[in-house]
Design an enzyme around this catalytic site. Sequence first.
Site, PDB file in Angstrom:
ATOM      1  N   HIS A 107      -3.997 -14.853  40.951  1.00  0.00           N
ATOM      2  CA  HIS A 107      -3.666 -16.396  41.294  1.00  0.00           C
ATOM      3  C   HIS A 107      -4.288 -17.559  40.432  1.00  0.00           C
ATOM      4  O   HIS A 107      -4.038 -18.682  40.770  1.00  0.00           O
ATOM      5  CB  HIS A 107      -4.502 -16.343  42.672  1.00  0.00           C
ATOM      6  N   ALA A 108      -4.619 -17.073  39.115  1.00  0.00           N
ATOM      7  CA  ALA A 108      -5.166 -18.068  38.206  1.00  0.00           C
ATOM      8  C   ALA A 108      -3.972 -19.284  37.785  1.00  0.00           C
ATOM      9  O   ALA A 108      -4.483 -20.206  37.675  1.00  0.00           O
ATOM     10  CB  ALA A 108      -5.624 -17.278  36.825  1.00  0.00           C
TER      11      ALA A 108
END
Length: 178
Positions: A107-108
């Site tokens: 999800h970065a």
Amino acid sequence: MRIAFLMAPRGVEQVELTRPWQAVADAGDEPVLVSTRPGRIQAFRHLDRADTFPIDVAVGDTSAASFDGLVLPGGLANPDALRMDERAVSFVRDFFDAGRPVAAICHAPWTLIEAGVVAGRVLTSFPSLRTDILNAGGTWVDEQVRVCDRASGKLITSRRPDDLKAFCEAIVTEFPKT
């Protein structure tokens, strides 16, 4: 080389911190834990608390110029908190402005989207970010790891913990040696 690992005080997926950290250290580089405030970070294994880790430096007390590269571990809560912190977003953007390499997993890329550095790039992520990446002007691909090399810096992205072996290999191979 000094490699920053940026994360929020809570919510990083532990294995997405520890495996790349170990790969960087094993390559002879210096990993540095950077967070939005001093103290310790609380890592998670999915939704369960895991270990805590000491922060080396707060993002407000350092700059991208102090590092040769940046790693953004994922987890669901971690990048969501980072994208709400202007100092963290600016720190990420500064790596791209300086042409320094950045690696992001899971999800970065939410933090990358907030930093405004996704447009025109090809990247991968956890599949639920596909629409967010497309809406930010990026091209999303479903690959274990994707390296996008442009004048504004190298971006290495990966989808999930199952892809960590390829992600770590790409970090060690693609981050320049000084």
